[in-house]
Each structure stands twice: as structure tokens, then as C-alpha cells.
Write a protein that holds these residues in place. Structure first.
Motif, PDB file in Angstrom:
ATOM      1  N   TRP B 312     -12.162  26.375 -23.189  1.00  0.00           N
ATOM      2  CA  TRP B 312     -11.998  25.013 -23.689  1.00  0.00           C
ATOM      3  C   TRP B 312     -11.836  24.042 -22.534  1.00  0.00           C
ATOM      4  N   ALA B 313     -11.015  24.397 -21.539  1.00  0.00           N
ATOM      5  CA  ALA B 313     -10.729  23.467 -20.439  1.00  0.00           C
ATOM      6  C   ALA B 313     -11.992  23.186 -19.638  1.00  0.00           C
ATOM      7  N   VAL B 314     -12.752  24.241 -19.353  1.00  0.00           N
ATOM      8  CA  VAL B 314     -13.964  24.025 -18.555  1.00  0.00           C
ATOM      9  C   VAL B 314     -14.960  23.173 -19.331  1.00  0.00           C
ATOM     10  N   ARG B 315     -15.115  23.497 -20.616  1.00  0.00           N
ATOM     11  CA  ARG B 315     -16.013  22.707 -21.445  1.00  0.00           C
ATOM     12  C   ARG B 315     -15.610  21.240 -21.455  1.00  0.00           C
ATOM     13  N   LYS B 316     -14.293  21.036 -21.597  1.00  0.00           N
ATOM     14  CA  LYS B 316     -13.761  19.678 -21.680  1.00  0.00           C
ATOM     15  C   LYS B 316     -14.072  18.899 -20.395  1.00  0.00           C
ATOM     16  N   VAL B 317     -13.836  19.544 -19.266  1.00  0.00           N
ATOM     17  CA  VAL B 317     -14.061  18.843 -17.994  1.00  0.00           C
ATOM     18  C   VAL B 317     -15.543  18.523 -17.828  1.00  0.00           C
ATOM     19  N   ILE B 318     -16.399  19.498 -18.166  1.00  0.00           N
ATOM     20  CA  ILE B 318     -17.838  19.251 -18.030  1.00  0.00           C
ATOM     21  C   ILE B 318     -18.261  18.091 -18.928  1.00  0.00           C
ATOM     22  N   TYR B 319     -17.733  18.118 -20.155  1.00  0.00           N
ATOM     23  CA  TYR B 319     -18.077  17.045 -21.087  1.00  0.00           C
ATOM     24  C   TYR B 319     -17.614  15.699 -20.545  1.00  0.00           C
ATOM     25  N   LEU B 320     -16.354  15.664 -20.083  1.00  0.00           N
ATOM     26  CA  LEU B 320     -15.798  14.400 -19.582  1.00  0.00           C
ATOM     27  C   LEU B 320     -16.591  13.902 -18.386  1.00  0.00           C
ATOM     28  N   ASP B 321     -16.955  14.817 -17.518  1.00  0.00           N
ATOM     29  CA  ASP B 321     -17.675  14.416 -16.321  1.00  0.00           C
ATOM     30  C   ASP B 321     -19.041  13.839 -16.676  1.00  0.00           C
ATOM     31  N   ASN B 322     -19.731  14.516 -17.583  1.00  0.00           N
ATOM     32  CA  ASN B 322     -21.040  13.995 -17.969  1.00  0.00           C
ATOM     33  C   ASN B 322     -20.910  12.649 -18.646  1.00  0.00           C
ATOM     34  N   TRP B 323     -19.853  12.502 -19.439  1.00  0.00           N
ATOM     35  CA  TRP B 323     -19.646  11.233 -20.122  1.00  0.00           C
ATOM     36  C   TRP B 323     -19.336  10.134 -19.130  1.00  0.00           C
ATOM     37  N   LYS B 324     -18.496  10.436 -18.139  1.00  0.00           N
ATOM     38  CA  LYS B 324     -18.036   9.417 -17.213  1.00  0.00           C
ATOM     39  C   LYS B 324     -19.133   9.016 -16.245  1.00  0.00           C
ATOM     40  N   THR B 325     -19.838   9.994 -15.686  1.00  0.00           N
ATOM     41  CA  THR B 325     -20.809   9.660 -14.662  1.00  0.00           C
ATOM     42  C   THR B 325     -22.188   9.377 -15.232  1.00  0.00           C
ATOM     43  N   GLY B 326     -22.462   9.868 -16.432  1.00  0.00           N
ATOM     44  CA  GLY B 326     -23.776   9.640 -17.006  1.00  0.00           C
ATOM     45  C   GLY B 326     -24.842  10.577 -16.472  1.00  0.00           C
ATOM     46  N   TYR B 327     -24.457  11.561 -15.680  1.00  0.00           N
ATOM     47  CA  TYR B 327     -25.431  12.526 -15.197  1.00  0.00           C
ATOM     48  C   TYR B 327     -25.767  13.508 -16.312  1.00  0.00           C
ATOM     49  N   SER B 328     -26.972  13.989 -16.314  1.00  0.00           N
ATOM     50  CA  SER B 328     -27.285  15.086 -17.210  1.00  0.00           C
ATOM     51  C   SER B 328     -27.808  16.223 -16.355  1.00  0.00           C
ATOM     52  N   ILE B 329     -26.987  17.219 -16.205  1.00  0.00           N
ATOM     53  CA  ILE B 329     -27.347  18.346 -15.339  1.00  0.00           C
ATOM     54  C   ILE B 329     -28.263  19.269 -16.125  1.00  0.00           C
ATOM     55  N   HIS B 330     -29.380  19.601 -15.545  1.00  0.00           N
ATOM     56  CA  HIS B 330     -30.318  20.454 -16.259  1.00  0.00           C
ATOM     57  C   HIS B 330     -30.840  21.522 -15.318  1.00  0.00           C
ATOM     58  N   THR B 331     -31.408  22.544 -15.913  1.00  0.00           N
ATOM     59  CA  THR B 331     -31.933  23.634 -15.109  1.00  0.00           C
ATOM     60  C   THR B 331     -33.403  23.373 -14.798  1.00  0.00           C
ATOM     61  N   PHE B 332     -33.919  24.168 -13.893  1.00  0.00           N
ATOM     62  CA  PHE B 332     -35.331  24.090 -13.574  1.00  0.00           C
ATOM     63  C   PHE B 332     -35.966  25.437 -13.920  1.00  0.00           C
ATOM     64  N   TRP B 333     -36.825  25.439 -14.902  1.00  0.00           N
ATOM     65  CA  TRP B 333     -37.503  26.691 -15.272  1.00  0.00           C
ATOM     66  C   TRP B 333     -38.976  26.585 -14.907  1.00  0.00           C
ATOM     67  N   PRO B 334     -39.628  27.708 -14.722  1.00  0.00           N
ATOM     68  CA  PRO B 334     -41.070  27.667 -14.495  1.00  0.00           C
ATOM     69  C   PRO B 334     -41.764  26.978 -15.663  1.00  0.00           C
ATOM     70  N   SER B 335     -42.766  26.162 -15.358  1.00  0.00           N
ATOM     71  CA  SER B 335     -43.353  25.343 -16.416  1.00  0.00           C
ATOM     72  C   SER B 335     -44.066  26.197 -17.462  1.00  0.00           C
ATOM     73  N   SER B 336     -44.444  27.426 -17.087  1.00  0.00           N
ATOM     74  CA  SER B 336     -45.147  28.266 -18.055  1.00  0.00           C
ATOM     75  C   SER B 336     -44.196  28.757 -19.145  1.00  0.00           C
ATOM     76  N   TRP B 337     -42.885  28.667 -18.906  1.00  0.00           N
ATOM     77  CA  TRP B 337     -41.926  29.188 -19.886  1.00  0.00           C
ATOM     78  C   TRP B 337     -41.721  28.244 -21.045  1.00  0.00           C
ATOM     79  N   ARG B 338     -42.130  27.014 -20.872  1.00  0.00           N
ATOM     80  CA  ARG B 338     -41.825  26.042 -21.917  1.00  0.00           C
ATOM     81  C   ARG B 338     -42.724  26.211 -23.128  1.00  0.00           C
TER      82      ARG B 338
END
Lengths: 791, 338
Positions: B312-338
């Protein structure tokens, strides 16, 4: 496509550290206790472990190198930002002219007409390192350009730094934790931000030097070997060569020594680890021209000397204690303490008097603002204004060290790691004061997180491997006592705290088994726990790759923006510098705000008035005053400085926010600080800074406004500024003393030429300005009055 | 025949007389202000509606002095974001420093006005927001025409106010004399106490039984420093950010979390710092303490609790951070996987 293809390697590496790590946490006790149970199997296991460890380290190095290549893949192999251009230029000079020329280099292309002594005012470590790499490669017949070497120096050194982290953590806690910490450091965003390919700055090599110095210190502390002590001072010398942050080392190590002494852990190893470092290190540090006598004169170094004295007193006390009987010792002690205290006070009084005689108490402003966080904001606005010197908020921690913030407060309860804990605590405090010092915190956070993760993984996997039998409660008491006695025999007697040291597990197979069984958790939750930890590490890797790819890889010399109709590349800076290089005379002087000084000298090879070194406030204020003055006065200032071209950076057309109009208030402030006729209030309407119809006349008549917005209305007919998001105040005007000579494709850089003096027209001008000689300057004085600070 | 030149003379004399009278009046005012100033310990004169009319509304020729007026309101002293009491003490410091540098000066006086008792003057000056400092120079004909000190001059307290005065009046304020934190005698006393305690301290350290030898003290200290720094507490100290704000649209609601990564409030930093520290401590507890617990049931329950809270705590911090900074952290997958 390039981005996605680059990502699999990091993701593959994600899991690779864990299996060997797990192997090692089980294998290491074996290697340490192999005297008791040494067999063919154990030796094979060791050898296998060693190979696996080396292979993993190689992969970690590769990871550290490749995660920093996003900037090259997404953009190109260029030097980034501002300071790296200066370093690049110095390296070019070094590789062309050799070390001695570099040492005596007086640069006349900058700070015109003052010039700058480069050899004596730079930290030469980075330049010499890259120069050596280049020379080595060339003598091996690998013809790389200096620029390529400079671009890739930082990634190479981050691989070195992660290996150094392995060594340091291994010294404190064993190879398992070492590998974990190395893998974490290889991709910590805080360090990536300063060491992506192309970011050719001092910090790139300095962090390696920092970690390596700490490693050698801990190594000396553990072994008591003079060889490592000598190596340690050499490594310290390299650190001093590389970065001003060496003062952190020279204060942290004395703090640790003092801590050891105060908590009663003095030993001859401590003496060997510290005394040679101070003597040799200080002598070597004084060899670096930019440090010189500062190594003994400034207050930053006093702590080390004070601890040096204390260490000797303590060493003598221990020595005498060994010679005398307890009663005699007591007598001697009282005597020594009374005499010693008297001497101490005398010395202290002299020192205090010396220090107090200097206005800043011998400390530099930046150090003072670390000790007293409110100092800079109160007294040194110029330091407080730099964005790197702001205090960070909690999201910065999450951005820069991510989940390590959760883990690094996990303090390992071990004697050997007290140094690491001290390192973490001091650096986390410093990073709290200045966001820039997050970089120093990053290795500490990585090491402690590595230890924490490795410990947690080791406990959880052990719980899955060995299950506890509930019926074995009877044996618990004895094995517990045995474990405790073992712990006690390994530790110093002064520590009574109950603690678990997993390296002290079993000296015989039987004990090993019983204690293993004692210290386990239930299997099911342990499996879930491992899953959660892996998810956490996975999130860390995703965050790091994202940060490396998106946040920290922009070179800021080439800009890109992504819109619905595809990717736009703005290469205006290089366009402008290239134009100047090819179309202006080699000795022409270019005036711009100091931010662009390094780039102009490095890329356009033209002489500039001010640059990012900012050592002469008056000179910067002169340029600021000229930019803030009306056209005529500005022309007078510039022509008195032989300036031929003026360069401004303008983002209003494409919406580039860090342009000169947004920096203009700093020019006014800095200019007004030296030349009081420039008043900030004249540029503000009701305290607001604006260049629209409400802008003050002074603002709309300033040179900066005119040079930025000249002909701007022709672009869209309205003069709408996309950064400020309004129409500008004065749209149609002509330039009288300047002429536009070049504007880049997206209007980001505009270059103007100073018009020559008008010909004399009989009967029209009473005071004749005759040519651009000294007589012109005299007549200027009469016309311009005291507006021109240079006359 | 005779009266004519006499009358001329009179006509000539009249303005002279007038001028002399004015000068005498000015001298009176200055000496009166000086005596008022002498009564106050810091040299700040307290003005009321009547004294404002007497000293400030007088015609310009009759006041050859400048007055720097601090507008105060006792009812607003409790508002922490206005910093009125602090500014008032800084103002007093400024006045005292000026007086120390220019004793007996009649060119510049420092005064303060209180809102509750002099509302009329506030109105006359056109002051409707605080903090507010005004400089009335001799050439200002009306009160409202006098010059207001800019907000930026409050930034560095007395030092920047002094710069304002120096730039506007040309008078030198001199170095700001701040009273030392401890008086001389106290310092001497503390020094003596410290000297006496040194031998005892050394003795205790050698015997190894001070607070310094207790690991728990070190540990909790280190944890506290960690917690404090990671939560951005230094930011709060340097920027003087409040713990929380009140919502602009709804005064009853409190804002604890501020959106935007450039700024943070005290409470949110400490909340997140607590979560950071909590997760670390829980993992430490599991790996170092929980393994020693005998009962399997306790271990199970504790691990479950730790995992749930940690998740819960880790989720909360990640959520708060994304909300506060507006960053959206995403992964990079090979384009053929999509």
C-alpha cells in the motif's frame, strides 16, 4: 523504433543480478569457513562463483554503459549543454598542444579584454583523463576523434563507478550485497542525469573517484595495509583533480575517524587508514593549481587536521597505556590531560582568532550554506538563484533515487558499515540542502539499498530452502547461545547489542544447519515476499530506463518536440554557431548573455565577453547593462568593448521557454547591482514582468526587447509570443544602431551586427565623432555622459 | 510720500517673514519628532491620526524631513503568512541601526501606525493591504503620493529595507546591528561551564559509558536525519513553507498536498517521508527481527501485515508522485509485441 529496440538489454539485465546474488549469499559463508569443511566440491563452487561473479560484473558494466546511450541513439553523438563544451574545448587544446601548453594556457578568446588563465583555474582531472584515453587509443591506431572520446567518457566511467561500488560494498558486507549495489548504481537516475553520453562534465569521473577513495579507505581500515593507504591517497589526489566536491571526502573521513575514537574503537588500522591519507593527500592536493594552498588555508580542511591531532593524542595514550601499569597510567593520564588541555586551549585560541579575523570565517559561501541552510538565501542571492542550489522537494528524491528511498533507511546493524551509514546520513542531509548534491547521495543510497535487498533476498530464499521443524524448540536455546557467543567473539567487546550477522553463520556444518533452521520465516509468505521484492526492483528498473530515455537524455543543444504531425527537430543553436564560424572574421568579438559563452567559444570559435565561468561579476553586469539599455547606450557600451556581433536567444516563435527574454530580469538585476542607473522597478509594471502592451517604456525600448522582437510581427502579422502567450507590446520599430545579419530557421538564435559610426555631415552634428579610435571614445564621453560604465 | 517705499518694503518683507515662520515651525516639528523618538527604545515613533496630520500633512516647506512609516495591525499579527511581527521587529532594528549610525539626525524618522486606532490615516494613505511600508519625502505633497516600499524589499528584511532607504533618500543607514542571541555574560558563563565539563566528558568517554556508546541513540538519530531530509524538511526551513494551506474556494477545507513539483507543503513532505522510512524499517524488521520470533503464527501474521502495508505504501507514493509531478512512467517494449 530506435527507442524500443534499445530497451530489451536493460530489461534482460534486470534479473541477471539476482541469481548470482542468491548463489553468493549462500556460497560466501562457505568460502569464509572453508578451513573447516574444505573439499573438492567447495572449491569447485568457489571457482564457479568467482567466474559467475566476474561475468555478472561484466554485464553490470555493460548495463551501466548502455543505459547511458539513449542520448546518442535518440539524438546523436554530441556534447551536451554548456559546461561540457568548455571541457571539450580544453580537451581539444590538450590533445593538440600537449600537457605543458595546457598547464600554461592563457585563453584570450574569452572574457575579452581580460582573458582567463585556464591551466590554473580548472580541475584538470576530467580533461587529463579523456586526453589520456584519446592518446592511448590513437597510439593503438584506433583513430577516434576527440569529440567521440569526450562523449563516451562519462558512460565508461559510470561502468568503473559501478565496479568500484561492488568493491566497496563487498568490503563492507560481502560479494552478494556488492553485486546488488553495483547493479543498482549502474542505473540510478541521479547519476544518469550527470553521466549520459555527451554530458562531459567533472561529476562523471568524480563519482567514480569518490567511491573508489571510499573503497580504499574501508579496505585499509579492514586490512591495516600501508599499500592500500598509499593507494588511497593517490585516489584522493585523483578526486581532488576532478571535482570541488572532494571537500566532502576530506570532511567525511575525519568524521568517521572521530566517531570511531569517541565510541572507543581506536585501533592501529584506523591510524594507518587515516594518517597517511592526510599527510600524503594534503601534499598531493596542494599540487593541483586550482586548490594550491587552499588545501591548508581554508576552513573546509581544518576538521581533518584537528582529527589528525586528536588521533595522534589517542594513539599516544594507547601506547602509554600498553607501557605502564594501570596505576601509573592513571597518574600519567591526569598529568597528560592537564598539560594537554592547556596546550589545546592555547592552540584553539590562536586558531579561533585566525579564523575569526576573516569575514566568512574562512569558509566559502557554498560550504557555509550547507552548514547553515538559510545562509545563502539570506546573504548570497547569486548562489541562491542557481537552480542547482535549490533545496529539493520529496518528488525529487523519488525521481532521482526512486525506490531506493524506501530501502536506504534500512540500516544494516554491522560494525564494518558504520562508515557507510555515516556516509548516507551526511549525504542525505546535504542533498536536502542542495538538489545538486543528490549526486553524492546516490552511491550511498545504492550501497545501502544493495545491502538491504541482498539481506532480504537472502533471508527469504533461505526460508524457502530450509523449513523449520516446529519440534526443534529444545535445540534452540543452545544454538542461540552459541550464535551469540560467536557474534561476540567476532565483534569488539564494547558492543553488547544483540545483532544478527549472517556472515557469522556456522563454523561447523552442524551448527550451520541448526542456525539456518532458527532464522527462517514461513515458506508461503516468504515466496510472496520475494515476488514483491522482485516487483519492486522491476519497477525500479522501469523507472530508471524511463528516466534515462525521457528525462535526462536531452542534449539541450538540439531540441526536439513531438506533435501530432510527427517529430520536430530544432537545431538552431548549431546553425547559428556554424554561421558565425564561417561568416565572421576570426578575431571578431561576440556579445551574448553568459549562458552561451562556452558554446560560442567552442563551436563558433569566436571571442566572447563573458562565459559560464562567471568569475567577474562586473563584466557580466556590463553586458547585462548593455542588454537592458536603449539602443544607443548599448551600442556605446558594446563598441567600447570592440564588440562586432550581438547574439540573442529568442523562443517566442516556437515556444522555447528558457530564452533571453525570460532570463532578462537577471540581466537587469545583475547589471543594476553594479551600475545603479539600471533599476529593476523600471522594467516591471506593478511588480509584474511583461512585454505586452502593459510593458513599461524602458522595457520596450531596451536592447534585448528590440533584438528579440525585431521584425517579429512579420511572422504572423500579430506578434503573438508563444512563450509568454500574449501579443507583444511594440510591434513595428526600426533599429538604428544595429542591423540584423542572421536569424536561424526557427528564429531561436538571432545575430546582429553593430552598425558602423555614421559619416559626419557638415553642419548637422556639433560634436564630431571621428572614426572608431580613441578620439571617438572621448567624444562619446561627452555625449553619452555617465551611461557607459566603461568610460 | 514716505509711506510708499515703506509699503514696498513691507510687501518685500512679508514673504520673508512667512518663510522664516515656516522654518521656525519646521524646526519645532523636527525637535518635537526628535524628542518623541528619544522616548522610544528603538527610535520608532508611534503615530496616530492627529500626529499624522501634524507631522505629515503639513505643507512640504514645513517638513524638511523624510518619514518611513510602517503600517501595522495588531489583529493580523496572528496570520503567519504575513510575518507582521517579524517585519515589525526588523523595522525596529533598522531604526535603531540608523540612529546608531546617525545620532541626532533630523532627516529621517521611523514611525508606525496601528490600524485599529488610526483607520483614517490608513484611508488617507490609501493602504488596503499589509505588510505595507511607505516613505514620505519632503517633496511629496500629498500622503497618497508618497512612495510605497516594494515587496521585494521585505525579502532580506532589515538589510533590504536599508538599501531602499539609501537608494531613495541618499542617507546612509550603516550596518544593521542585530542583538546577539546570547548576551556577553551568558556566553562567558556557558564557556566556563563547557571548559569545566571537558575533563569529565573525556573521563566518561574513556570509560565508555556515555550516551555516545549507545547504538540506539545513533540509530534513531540517523533515522531521524534520514526521515527529515528525504521528506524535504530542509525545503520547508529554507523556504518557510507552511504545513498546509487553506483552500481558496472553500476556507473550511485544508490543502495538504500541493500539485506541481516545484513546491511542497510541510505536511505532505513529512507524510511521504514517513512512508519512505516506514517501508525501509519494515523490511529491516522482517530480515533482522522477525526471523528470531519463535511462533510460526506470529511470523505469518507479521509478514502478511508487512507485505500489505508495504504494498500500500509503495503504491501510495508512486501514485502521489505521478499526481504531483505529472510524469507518466512507462516501459519500452519491442514494437512487434504490441
Amino acid at each position: 523504433l530506435k527507442e524500443t529496440s534499445a530497451s530489451p538489454p536493460p530489461l534482460l539485465f534486470l534479473l541477471s543480478p539476482h541469481p548470482p546474488e542468491l548463489c553468493f549469499s549462500a556460497a560466501m559463508p562457505q568460502t569464509q569457513s572453508s578451513t573447516a569443511a574444505s573439499g573438492g566440491g567447495g572449491r569447485l563452487r568457489d571457482a564457479f562463483g568467482g567466474v559467475l561473479c566476474a561475468f555478472t560484473l561484466l554485464l553490470i558494466g555493460l548495463l551501466a554503459f548502455s543505459i547511458r546511450l539513449f542520448s546518442v541513439i535518440k539524438y546523436e553523438s554530441v556534447i551536451h549543454e554548456f559546461d561540457p563544451y568548455f571541457n571539450y574545448r580544453v580537451t581539444q587544446f590538450l590533445s593538440k598542444n600537449g600537457v605543458y601548453e595546457f598547464w600554461n594556457w592563457f585563453d584570450d578568446r574569452t572574457w575579452y579584454p581580460l582573458g582567463r588563465v585556464i591551466g590554473g583555474t580548472v580541475y584538470p582531472g576530467l580533461t587529463l583523463t579523456a586526453g589520456t584515453i584519446w592518446w592511448l587509443l590513437n597510439s593503438l591506431n584506433i583513430p577516434l576523434s576527440v569529440e567521440t572520446v569526450c562523449v563516451f567518457t562519462a558512460p565508461i566511467f559510470s561502468a568503473n563507478a559501478s565496479w568500484a561500488t561492488y568493491l566497496l560494498t563487498k568490503e563492507a558486507r560481502g560479494p552478494g550485497a556488492g553485486l546488488m549495489a553495483a547493479a543498482i548504481l549502474a542505473m540510478v537516475p541521479s547519476y544518469i542525469s550527470r553521466s549520459v553520453a555527451g554530458s562531459y562534465d567533472n561529476e562523471a569521473v568524480a563519482i567514480f573517484a569518490l567511491i573508489f577513495t571510499f573503497y580504499l579507505y574501508v579496505k585499509t581500515l579492514n586490512t591495516g595495509s600501508l599499500f592500500y593507504a598509499a593507494l588511497n591517497s593517490l585516489s584522493y589526489f585523483y578526486m581532488v583533480c576532478s571535482w570541488g566536491g572532494y571537500t566532502f571526502i576530506i570532511n567525511l573521513i575525519p568524521m568517521h575517524v572521530l566517531l570511531c575514537i569517541v565510541t572507543g574503537r581506536y585501533s592501529s588500522r584506523l591510524y594507518i587508514a587515516y594518517a597517511p591519507l592526510i599527510v600524503l593527500g594534503t601534499l598531493l592536493a596542494a599540487l593541483v593549481p586550482v586548490v594550491g594552498f587552499n588545501a591548508v588555508m581554508t576552513s573546509e580542511h581544518f576538521a581533518s587536521f584537528l582529527v589528525f591531532i586528536i588521533l595522534h593524542v589517542v594513539a599516544m595514550v594507547y601506547y602509554i597505556k600498553g607501557l605502564l601499569t594501570p596505576r601509573l597510567f592513571k597518574v600519567a593520564m591526569t598529568f597528560v590531560i592537564t598539560v594537554g588541555l592547556a596546550v589545546c586551549f592555547a592552540v584553539a585560541a590562536v586558531l579561533i582568532a585566525l579564523v575569526a579575523s576573516s569575514p566568512t570565517k574562512g569558509w566559502s559561501g557554498r560550504s557555509l550554506s550547507l552548514l547553515d541552510p538559510t545562509y545563502a538565501s539570506k546573504y548570497i542571492p547569486i548562489i541562491a538563484s542557481v537552480s542547482e542550489h535549490q533545496p529539493p522537494t520529496w518528488p525529487s528524491y523519488f525521481m532521482d533515487i526512486n525506490v531506493l528511498a524506501f530501502l536506504s533507511c534500512f540500516l544494516p546493524l554491522s560494525d564494518a558499515s558504520s562508515f557507510l551509514v555515516l556516509y548516507l546520513v551526511t549525504s542525505v542531509y546535504f542533498s536536502g540542502v542542495m538538489v545538486r548534491l543528490m549526486l553524492v547521495l546516490a552511491p550511498a543510497a545504492c550501497i545501502l539499498s544493495g545491502i538491504a535487498l541482498s539481506g532480504a533476498f537472502s533471508v527469504l530464499t533461505r526460508s524457502m530452502k530450509f523449513q523449520r521443524q516446529t519440534s526443534e524448540n529444545a535445540g534452540d536455546g543452545s544454538s542461540n547461545a552459541l550464535a551469540n557467543s560467536e557474534t561476540a567473539s567476532k565483534e569488539k567487546p564494547s558492543k553488547k547489542n544483540r545483532k544478527r550477522d549472517k556472515d557469522s553463520e556456522g563454523s561447523s556444518p552442524a551448527d550451520h544447519m541448526t542456525e539456518e533452521k532458527l532464522l527462517v520465516l514461513p515458506c508461503g509468505p516468504a515466496a510472496v515476499g520475494i515476488m514483491l521484492l522482485i516487483i519492486l526492483s522491476g519497477f525500479y528498473v522501469i523507472h530508471c530506463v524511463w528516466a534515462a530515455a525521457e528525462a535526462y537524455s536531452a542534449p539541450s543543444i538540439v531540441l526536439t518536440s513531438r506533435s501530432h504531425d510527427g517529430l520536430h527537430v530544432f537545431d538552431d543553436f548549431r546553425e547559428a554557431y556554424g554561421w558565425m564560424r564561417h561568416n565572421t572574421d576570426v578575431d571578431d568579438k561576440v556579445a551574448s548573455w553568459w549562458d552561451y559563452g562556452y558554446q560560442t567559444t567552442a563551436m563558433a570559435n569566436r571571442t566572447v565577453l563573458v562565459d559560464n565561468n562567471t568569475w567577474n561579476n562586473t563584466h557580466i553586469a556590463t553586458v547585462g547593462t548593455a542588454m537592458a539599455s536603449p539602443e544607443k547606450e548599448a551600442w556605446e557600451i558594446f563598441s567600447s568593448l570592440d564588440v562586432k556581433y550581438v547574439l540573442v536567444v529568442f523562443g517566442g516563435l516556437i515556444g522555447y521557454p528558457s530564452d533571453d527574454i525570460n532570463k532578462f530580469l537577471w540581466m537587469v538585476r545583475i547589471g543594476g547591482g553594479v551600475f545603479p542607473h539600471i533599476k529593476e522597478a523600471d522594467y516591471l509594471r506593478d511588480g509584474n514582468y511583461c512585454v505586452d502592451a502593459h510593458g513599461t517604456p524602458t522595457m520596450l525600448n531596451s536592447l534585448m526587447y528590440k533584438l528579440c522582437y525585431y521584425r517579429f510581427v512579420e511572422t504572423d502579422g500579430k506578434g503573438f509570443d508563444r512563450v509568454r502567450r500574449y501579443e507583444i507590446g511594440k510591434k513595428h520599430f526600426k533599429l538604428t544602431h544595429f542591423e540584423e545579419v542572421f536569424t536561424t530557421h526557427h528564429w531561436m538564435v538571432r545575430v546582429y551586427k553593430l552598425k558602423p559610426q555614421k559619416n559626419r555631415v557638415r553642419g548637422k552634428l556639433k560634436l564630431k565623432p571621428a572614426g572608431r579610435s580613441s578620439s571617438k571614445a572621448n567624444s562619446m564621453r561627452k555625449i553619452g555622459g555617465k551611461k557607459n560604465p566603461w568610460q | 510720500m514716505a509711506p510708499r517705499p515703506h509699503r514696498h518694503l513691507l510687501l518685500l518683507l512679508l514673504p520673508l517673514l512667512f518663510l522664516a515662520g515656516a522654518l521656525v515651525g519646521a524646526d519645532d516639528l523636527v525637535s518635537e519628532l526628535q524628542s518623541l523618538r528619544a522616548r522610544s527604545p528603538s527610535g520608532v515613533i508611534h503615530l496616530t491620526d492627529t500626529s499624522v496630520t501634524r507631522f505629515l500633512s503639513a505643507p512640504a516647506a514645513r517638513r524638511p524631513y523624510s518619514v518611513l512609516v510602517f503600517f501595522d495591525a495588531a489583529s493580523l499579527h496572528s496570520k503567519p503568512d504575513l510575518h507582521l511581527p517579524q517585519l515589525r521587529t526588523e523595522f525596529a532594528l533598522l531604526s535603531a541601526s540608523f540612529l546608531a549610525h546617525n545620532p541626532g539626525s533630523g532627516d529621517l524618522f521611523f514611525a508606525d501606525i496601528e490600524f485599529a486606532e488610526s483607520q483614517h490615516s490608513f484611508h488617507q494613505f490609501g493602504v488596503n493591504s499589509l505588510p505595507h511600508v511607505r516613505l514620505i519625502r519632503p517633496e511629496h505633497s500629498t500622503l497618497a503620493g508618497s512612495e510605497q516600499m516594494d515587496q521585494s524589499h521585505f525579502g532580506r528584511l532589515a538589510d533590504s529595507m536599508a538599501e531602499f532607504i539609501e537608494s531613495r533618500t541618499g542617507l546612509e543607514v550603516g550596518p544593521i546591528v542585530r542583538p546577539p542571541l546570547l548576551s556577553r555574560n551568558q556566553i562567558i558563563l556557558l564557556g566556563i561551564l563547557f571548559l569545566i565539563s571537558i575533563p569529565f566528558g573525556i573521563k566518561r568517554i574513556i570509560e565508555g559509558e556515555t550516551l555516545l556508546h549507545d547504538r540506539r541513540v545513533w540509530m534513531s538519530g540517523a533515522l531521524f536525519v534520514y526521515f527529515f531530509s528525504v521528506s524535504g524538511g530542509m525545503y520547508g526551513i529554507i523556504r518557510h513553507t507552511p504545513m498546509f494551506l487553506t483552500d481558496r474556494s472553500d476556507p473550511n477545507k485544508l490543502v495538504f498536498f500541493y500539485q506541481g513539483s516545484g513546491m511542497q507543503l510541510g505536511a505532505e513532505g513529512f507524510a511521504v517521508g514517513f512512508l519512505y522510512t516506514l517501508v525501509g524499517l519494515m523490511i529491516a524488521g522482517v530480515t533482522h527481527l522477525l526471523v528470531r520470533v519463535e511462533s510460526l503464527q506470529t511470523q505469518r501474521l507479521a509478514m502478511l501485515a508487512v507485505m500489505v502495508i508495504g504494498w500500500w505504501a509503495v503504491r501510495k507514493v508512486i501514485y502521489l508522485d505521478n499526481w504531483k509531478t505529472g510524469y507518466s512512467i512507462h516501459t519500452f517494449w519491442p514494437s512487434s509485441w504490441r
